[in-house]
Motif scaffolding. Structure first.
Motif, PDB file in Angstrom:
ATOM      1  N   TRP A   1      -4.770  -9.194   0.103  1.00  0.00           N
ATOM      2  CA  TRP A   1      -5.119 -10.443   0.796  1.00  0.00           C
ATOM      3  C   TRP A   1      -5.539 -11.554  -0.172  1.00  0.00           C
ATOM      4  CZ3 TRP A   1     -10.159 -12.403   0.692  1.00  0.00           C
ATOM      5  CH2 TRP A   1     -11.151 -11.522   0.243  1.00  0.00           C
TER       6      TRP A   1
ATOM      7  N   SER B   1      -6.841  -4.438   4.781  1.00  0.00           N
ATOM      8  CA  SER B   1      -7.473  -3.988   3.535  1.00  0.00           C
ATOM      9  C   SER B   1      -8.796  -3.282   3.830  1.00  0.00           C
ATOM     10  CB  SER B   1      -7.689  -5.200   2.637  1.00  0.00           C
ATOM     11  OG  SER B   1      -8.579  -4.882   1.619  1.00  0.00           O
TER      12      SER B   1
ATOM     13  N   TRP C   1       0.834  -1.207   0.000  1.00  0.00           N
ATOM     14  CA  TRP C   1       0.000   0.000   0.000  1.00  0.00           C
ATOM     15  C   TRP C   1       0.865   1.253   0.000  1.00  0.00           C
ATOM     16  CZ3 TRP C   1      -4.266   1.529  -1.704  1.00  0.00           C
ATOM     17  CH2 TRP C   1      -4.893   2.688  -1.247  1.00  0.00           C
TER      18      TRP C   1
ATOM     19  N   LYS D   1      -5.495  -2.763  -2.387  1.00  0.00           N
ATOM     20  CA  LYS D   1      -6.021  -3.174  -1.076  1.00  0.00           C
ATOM     21  C   LYS D   1      -6.632  -4.573  -1.140  1.00  0.00           C
ATOM     22  CE  LYS D   1      -8.168   0.865  -0.622  1.00  0.00           C
ATOM     23  NZ  LYS D   1      -9.039   1.910  -0.103  1.00  0.00           N
ATOM     24  N   THR D   2      -7.357  -4.844  -2.212  1.00  0.00           N
ATOM     25  CA  THR D   2      -7.965  -6.176  -2.355  1.00  0.00           C
ATOM     26  C   THR D   2      -6.894  -7.219  -2.657  1.00  0.00           C
ATOM     27  OG1 THR D   2      -9.891  -5.062  -3.230  1.00  0.00           O
ATOM     28  CG2 THR D   2      -9.812  -7.432  -3.536  1.00  0.00           C
TER      29      THR D   2
END
Lengths: 1305, 79
Positions: free
Chosen positions: A286, B60, A84, A282-283
């Motif tokens: 993970w 997230s 990020w 962000k997705t």
């Protein structure tokens, strides 16, 4: 086994399907629907990291080195934790500089150096070729497995043609998917979606194979682990077997993989270049690690399972496919092959595409720049890329064919990982270390690459047999210190860790030393600043500064087109130029300034960067002849003028800049002081769904009742709203508009107390159009809002009252002009609002009221209040009486502001009052008449007509009696003159209709025309007639009270009722008169009867004596002719007297009620006729009895004998007045109501009219021999039976009719 | 509590901490503690890996709600 052709066909179909997906996605993209712009697609595309090396090689590595393979996937998982921060920064740089590859990125950071770009390309090329070789090796190996019969031993690399075929197919697929056109953005949405699909397929295939081995060939993980512990292979996985170097190698793998996930050219391409939105990171943070976990979870079980099943450890690379295949799972093995193919093709396509871009942009173009005759190749850049793709894949294949056999898949991959690790210092240093510069980067990269080549590639070539092994054993020229795997005498490390150590040492060392030793150029400093601060500020577009426009734009356009035409077709070049001109708003200009030219070239360079890379684009622009020496001189002049205008030397300018920086800081401090002391809340908050404050002044903290700024900053903004929906609406509005002004919101304090806030806020966007934050001010307007609400409520109440009240309400100016009216005025008066507003209220008054109002208005202005009655004229002309109240509304400054007028409709009340007065007058009249009038019936009628004429104010009133077929006007008043006792035919009167209807009846029209034969009407011109029936006591219409007038008027209900009252009064008087007459007559008859009875009684005795004597004489001397005539005469006269006495006795004899019995009328009549037949008259006159069937059962209360006598008398009377031979009709008619009618109709001479009323009087007779008592006795008898008798002449003559009415039961 | 947790997860510092923790857990000497047999080592690595993925999932999600905290200008300071 499968037929090779089948496998190739299935593979081609699968790739073709992916190609269709790519085409569909690009077609959608052309319509603005970006399917590739999805975090899941982005996350899956990152799984290109998991190549055939993962798919097949991990199992091989697990079989030989236990869990070591997992470090290759744990490294990326650790690296991705920091994405990020890191990747987002690189993505922003990419977006700003249109970066197309990793080499382009490095070059862009280091002063757009072509040398560095070329070096990076060479490193990538050298480093990735083994990787491509690895993919090809996997495809070829697995193809051989599934196309070779089970009984036949596979000879690795035996099918050269298969390899070449795969190379050709891979080249075609790569060009089709990724290099079909020159795309300035270098974004291939279709290819990325196809790649995501491939990643999904390979995961499914691997899981299928893993589940098959683990759960179908074995009984799960435990079973495999238990069996392994009992097998000799267990030693392979014992910690002792791996040795201490295991952890070092593990760490080396971990580090290499951490950087490989970012800096492998294909990873850089999918993660950075193809990124649509940095939020997708962000997705991916993970999902991608989860993907890696899933694809690795069955690696160890497959590896162990293969060994336990007896497969050779040397075949471990193909266990994933081999185990299902050799277990007879044809479909599963084909699925696994497709999965492996997906893994390999994905990597090859992306890798070769990005490498082809790097090769053409950073190797070929610089060569073209320097070798003039190769210039034509600029026009064939796309074709050059196609060739680069082919060369690259072919090189990989050759590497695989020559070197690959001596390496396991994982080992080949690690060499590549070590190569790309060389990019790490310059890239990370580039974005996090300000002083890193071009020279340092070049030195570091060069050293790292050379060491990598020497320590890893040379040993590989030695192993392949290309170089003598003594080089590794003894070092070059026998120098031990230069042994590739023990460089500078470093021993105890595995080759990979050894290489990692030395490459990083030299790379980082020289990068740092070079950067510190050499200074950055100014241009590089500027670039460095932008790279460093890319997350903080982004790139702020430089506004166009206007200056002297002396440069001919068309010349420059031609020059730019010429430059672009070197790389693009003419149309494309034209498009790029037009787009740049539109962006800079220069398309309409003919002359531009030097500053505008610089901006234009900068924009062109950006476009070129997208296609040929930053370094090449920069070099191309810089070397172009677009900038003439004159223009360069002008540019210098511009800068000089700026300095001259400022009257500063360059050093003074720097000082000034420092001064202004300081001043800015002071202003910032003042601003902060102001904000902290102001009473209005000032804040800065995020634009996220929940939102939070990150800056706030003390005023806002106090406003919401918090104790400190720190406490307030921890509050989520939604919790400050009374209604969370308000926040959603507020955010929608501010996002839509970009700002809000004086937005009123209901908020709540910390303790829950509601407050009203007026918010003015503005959204601050970043360069991508995303909300950076929201700045706003908020004012507590709770008190004002409450006051406004109260005022509004009060106004609403007043408005509601104003609109709903039924009285008329006006608001006038102080000169009587209407400015507002309530709906009742419009509804009742019938005027529209437009007609009323702006008019004077007096316009709607009757003249009388207008006069009153005019007189009252000054009093209103003086006393502020008046009240009086006014009459309004409606639009339809009707008048409304109102009770008007007017009040003046004043204030201290302006005096009378408005006048409020309220008018209450009192029309009904007024009418009622008038009606009451009229009623009182009528009652008084009636009372007067009833109490004061004394006299004859005619006198009463005269009074009535007089009073009615006065009360109703009409010309004519009359009292009329109906007699047979004529009307007798008892009294009338016409125009004030009385007339009495007139007779007129009934048929010519307007009352005819009234008689027929038996109810009041009005006639309108010219009456003398309607009734031309009426003599009375012909004398006047009456237009209206009203006839009110006068009924006797039994309800029969016996007359009328008539009213007539000259004008056409409608008698109101009240007037009709009034006349009816008088009609009833007349009827009463009429009845009274009749009764009195009858009473008088009865008394007279009674007296006569008594007298006659007395006389008869006294006379009858002597008569009897005379008669007896006469009889005696007759017997004695009756025979004597001389005396006989005298005796006969005496006897006749005595008989006559006896009969007379008998009649007189009958007249005086009353009928006793006890003698009345119910009897059949028809029977009485029939018996009467029988009696008649016994009389002498029956000889000359016939009686015809008419008895309709309806009268058969009629019953009357009768004294049968007397009634028979009555009928007989009537028949005799008729016979006596009728000529002989005539017929007498004895008729019983159908009953009318409760009355039976019996008529005796003769054919005689009739009765003179003047005698008709007298025939029933005693002793009235026209016959010489009659005594005049017969009809009197008849009438007495009939009346004693409760009936009536009338006599009338027949019409037409002859004869007359006697009609008897008898009540029936 | 929840807000605090979200803010914590969204901070860059937490990511760095997690990275360091991951490095520690996946490296010597901790790996040597669990690498006594292959089954334990396998279980340990996959469990830690799953745990890190779970934390990444929460990071997230928290970045969505508190993205601004990664912005250098979004420190909790007075105006």
């Amino acid at each position: 086994m499968f037929n090779p052709l089948t496998v190739i066909t299935v593979s081609c179909l699968y790739i073709g399907f992916l190609f269709l997906i790519a085409l569909w996605v690009e077609k959608k993209a052309s319509k603005g629907i970006n399917i590739g712009n999805h975090p899941l697609i982005y996350s899956l595309s990152l799984a290109v990291y998991c190549t055939s090396w993962t798919f097949y090689g991990s199992v091989g590595k697990a079989a030989t080195s236990g869990m070591l393979f997992l470090a290759i996937y744990l490294g990326p998982t650790l690296a991705i934790i920091l994405w990020w921060t890191m990747i987002r920064k690189i993505i922003r740089v990419k977006n700003t500089y249109r970066i197309t590859s990793i080499a382009d990125f490095i070059s862009a950071r280091y002063n757009k150096s072509q040398g560095i770009a070329a070096l990076a390309t060479i490193i990538a090329l050298a480093g990735i070729v083994p990787y491509v070789a690895l993919q090809l090796k996997a495809i070829i190996s697995t193809f051989e497995i599934i196309t070779t019969p089970l009984s036949t031993k596979i000879v690795p690399g035996s099918s050269l043609y298969v390899g070449l075929l795969i190379v050709a197919l891979m080249t075609i697929f790569t060009i089709m998917f990724g290099v079909r056109r020159l795309d300035p953005t270098e974004r291939h949405q279709g290819m990325v979606v196809a790649l995501a699909a491939e990643c999904l397929v390979k995961l499914v295939a691997f899981l299928a194979s893993g589940i098959f081995v683990t759960y179908f060939l074995f009984n799960g993980f435990d079973d495999i682990f238990q069996r392994l512990s009992a097998s000799p292979f267990n030693k392979v996985f014992e910690p002792e077997a791996t040795g201490n170097s295991f952890y070092l190698t593990w760490t080396t793998y971990l580090v290499l993989a951490m950087f490989a996930i970012m800096f492998l050219p294909r990873q850089f391409h999918v993660a950075i270049v193809e990124n649509f939105d940095e939020k997708h990171i962000k997705t991916a943070m993970w999902i991608f690690p989860l993907y890696m976990l899933l694809i690795n979870i069955f690696v160890l079980p497959i590896a162990k399972g293969g060994l336990l099943l007896g497969y050779s450890i040397h075949e471990a690379d193909t266990f994933v496919l081999g185990i299902p295949f050799y277990s007879g799972q044809q479909f599963l093995s084909l699925l696994v092959f497709i999965g492996g193919l997906s893994a390999a093709t994905g990597m090859i396509m992306i890798s070769s595409m990005t490498m082809a871009t790097m090769m053409t942009n950073h190797l070929l173009l610089p060569v073209i720049e320097h070798v003039g005759w190769l210039g034509f190749l600029r026009r064939y850049l796309l074709e050059c890329r196609w060739a680069a793709v082919a060369v690259y894949i072919l090189t990989g294949y050759l590497f695989e064919h020559t070197v690959g056999e001596s390496f396991m898949l994982v080992n080949l991959g690690m060499i590549s990982f070590a190569a790309v690790l060389q990019f790490a210092p310059v890239i990370l240093g580039g974005i996090f270390w300000k002083q890193g510069n071009r020279v340092g980067a070049f030195l570091g990269l060069s050293a790292g690459f050379m060491i990598w080549f020497y320590t890893l590639v040379i040993p590989a070539l030695v192993k392949a047999g290309w170089i003598t092994e003594s080089l590794i054993r003894n070092g070059p020229w026998g120098i031990n210190l230069l042994k590739p795997e023990q460089l500078f005498g470093l021993t105890g490390l595995d080759p990979l860790s050894h290489a990692l150590f030395w490459t990083m040492l030299f790379n980082i060392g020289l990068y740092v030393i070079g950067s510190l030793y050499f200074e950055q150029s100014k241009e590089e400093q500027s670039l460095t600043e932008e790279f460093m601060n890319i997350l903080a500020t982004g790139i702020i577009p430089t506004p166009i500064v206007s200056g002297e426009t002396f440069i001919n734009l068309s010349d420059k356009k031609a020059a730019i087109l010429k430059l672009l035409h070197q790389y693009f077709p003419h149309t494309k070049s034209q498009e790029i130029l037009e787009q740049c001109l539109i962006t800079l708003r220069l398309s309409e200009k003919e002359q531009i300034s030097i500053v505008e030219l610089i901006e234009l070239l900068k924009e062109i360079e950006k476009f070129l960067t997208g296609s040929i890379g930053a370094a090449a684009a920069h070099h191309t622009i810089r070397n172009s002849d677009i900038f003439t020496p004159v223009e360069e001189g002008e540019l210098s002049k511009v800068y000089a003028e700026i300095l001259a205008d400022l009257k500063l030397s360059p050093s003074e300018l720097k000082e000034k800049i420092d001064y202004y920086k300081e001043r800015e800081q002071l202003l910032e401090k003042k601003y902060q002081t102001l904000v902290e002391n102001v009473n209005i809340g000032v804040y800065r908050k995020t634009g996220s769904p929940h939102g939070s404050f990150f800056q706030a002044n003390p005023a806002i903290v106090r406003m919401f009742g918090y104790d400190s700024v720190e406490e307030f900053l921890k509050v989520q903004t939604y919790s400050l709203y009374q209604d969370p929906q308000d926040r959603i609406k507020f955010m929608e509005k501010i996002k839509k508009q970009g700002y809000v002004k004086d937005e009123l919101l209901k908020l709540c304090k910390k303790n829950g107390t509601p407050i009203w806030g007026s918010i003015t806020a503005k959204v601050q966007y970043d360069e991508y159009g995303e909300i950076k934050w929201i700045d706003g001010v908020i004012e507590d307007i709770t008190e004002r809002k409450l006051a406004e609400d109260a005022l509004f409520e009060s106004e609403e109440r007043l408005r509601s009252f104003f609109n709903s009240m039924t009285d008329f309400m006006y608001v006038l100016t102080n000169n009587g002009i209407i400015v507002q009216v309530n709906p009742a005025v419009i509804r009742r008066l019938g005027y529209s609002e437009d007609e009323l507003i702006g008019s004077s209220i007096a316009e709607f008054f009757t003249p009388a009221s207008k006069e009153i109002f005019s007189g009252q208005f000054p009093i209103l202005l003086n006393q502020k209040f008046i009240r009086h009655e006014t009459d309004l004229i409606c639009k339809n002309g009707s008048i409304i009486n109102t009770d008007c109240t007017a009040s003046a509304v004043c204030n201290d400054r302006e005096g009378i502001m408005n006048i409020v007028v309220i008018q209450k409709d009192i029309t009904k009340r007024k009418r009622a009052e008038e009606s009451l007065v009229q009623s009182l007058e009528v009652l008084q009249s009636v009372y007067n008449i009833a109490t004061t009038i004394r006299g004859s019936y005619e006198a009463v009628c005269e009074h009535v007509v007089f009073n009615l004429a006065n009360l109703l104010k009409i010309a004519y009133v009359s009292v009329e009696h109906f007699e047979e077929d004529q009307i007798r006007i008892i009294a009338r008043i016409t125009d004030g003159d009385f007339t009495h006792n007139e007779v007129t035919p009934l048929e010519y009167s307007p009352c005819t209709r009234m008689c027929e209807k038996n109810e009041p009846c009005q006639t309108k029209g010219s009456l003398h025309q309607l009734y031309p034969k009426n003599k009375l009407l012909s004398q006047y011109d009456f237009k209206t007639h009203l006839g009110i029936p006068i009924r006797n006591i039994s309800g029969k219409v016996v007359g009328a009270l008539s009213a007539m007038d000259y004008k056409d008027r409608t008698f109101s209900e009240d007037e009709i009722r009034l006349i009816e009252i008088f009609a009833r009064y007349i009827a009463y008087e009429f009845e009274r008169n009749v009764m009195e007459t009858q009473l008088r007559q009865l008394d007279r008859i009674k007296l006569l009867g008594q007298m006659a009875a007395g006389v008869a009684h006294e006379v009858r005795n002597p008569l009897n004596a005379i008669l007896a004597i006469t009889e005696a004489l007759f017997q004695d001397i009756g025979d004597n002719p001389e005396y006989k005539p005298y005796l006969d005469h005496i006897r006749t006269q005595v008989d006559r007297l006896s009969r007379l006495m008998g009649d007189l006795l009958d007249l005086g004899k009353p009928i006793q009620p006890s003698n009345l019995h119910k009897d059949s009328l028809s029977s009485i009549c029939a018996s009467t006729v029988d009696l008649w037949k016994q009389t002498s008259l029956s000889q000359t006159h016939k009686v015809k009895l008419v008895l309709p069937a309806e009268v058969d059962n009629l019953l009357v209360m009768a004294d049968r004998a007397r009634l028979q006598q009555v009928f007989l008398n009537l028949l005799e009377n008729s016979a006596q007045h009728s000529p002989d031979g005539s017929e007498i009709h004895f008729v019983v008619s159908r009953p009318k109501g409760k009355t039976a009618r019996i008529c005796v109709v003769d054919e005689g001479n009739g009765i003179p009219p003047e005698n008709l009323q007298k025939v029933f009087e005693p002793f009235f007779t026209t016959r010489k021999r009659g005594n005049g008592l017969g009809l009197s006795i008849v009438k007495n008898a009939i009346q004693a039976h409760g009936g009536d008798i009338i006599i009338r002449n027949n019409a037409p003559p002859p004869g007359c009719t006697v009609e008897i009415s008898l009540p029936i039961f | 509590m929840k807000k605090k947790l979200i803010n914590l997860l969204a901070k860059t510092g937490f990511s760095v901490l997690l990275f360091c923790l991951g490095l520690l857990l996946f490296n010597w000497p901790l790996t040597s503690v669990v690498n006594t047999n292959i089954e334990l080592f396998f279980t340990f690595l996959f469990l830690v890996w799953s745990f890190i993925i779970l934390i990444l999932f929460f990071i997230s999600k928290s970045l969505d709600t508190a993205a601004s905290q990664n912005n250098p200008d979004t420190k909790n300071t007075n105006v």
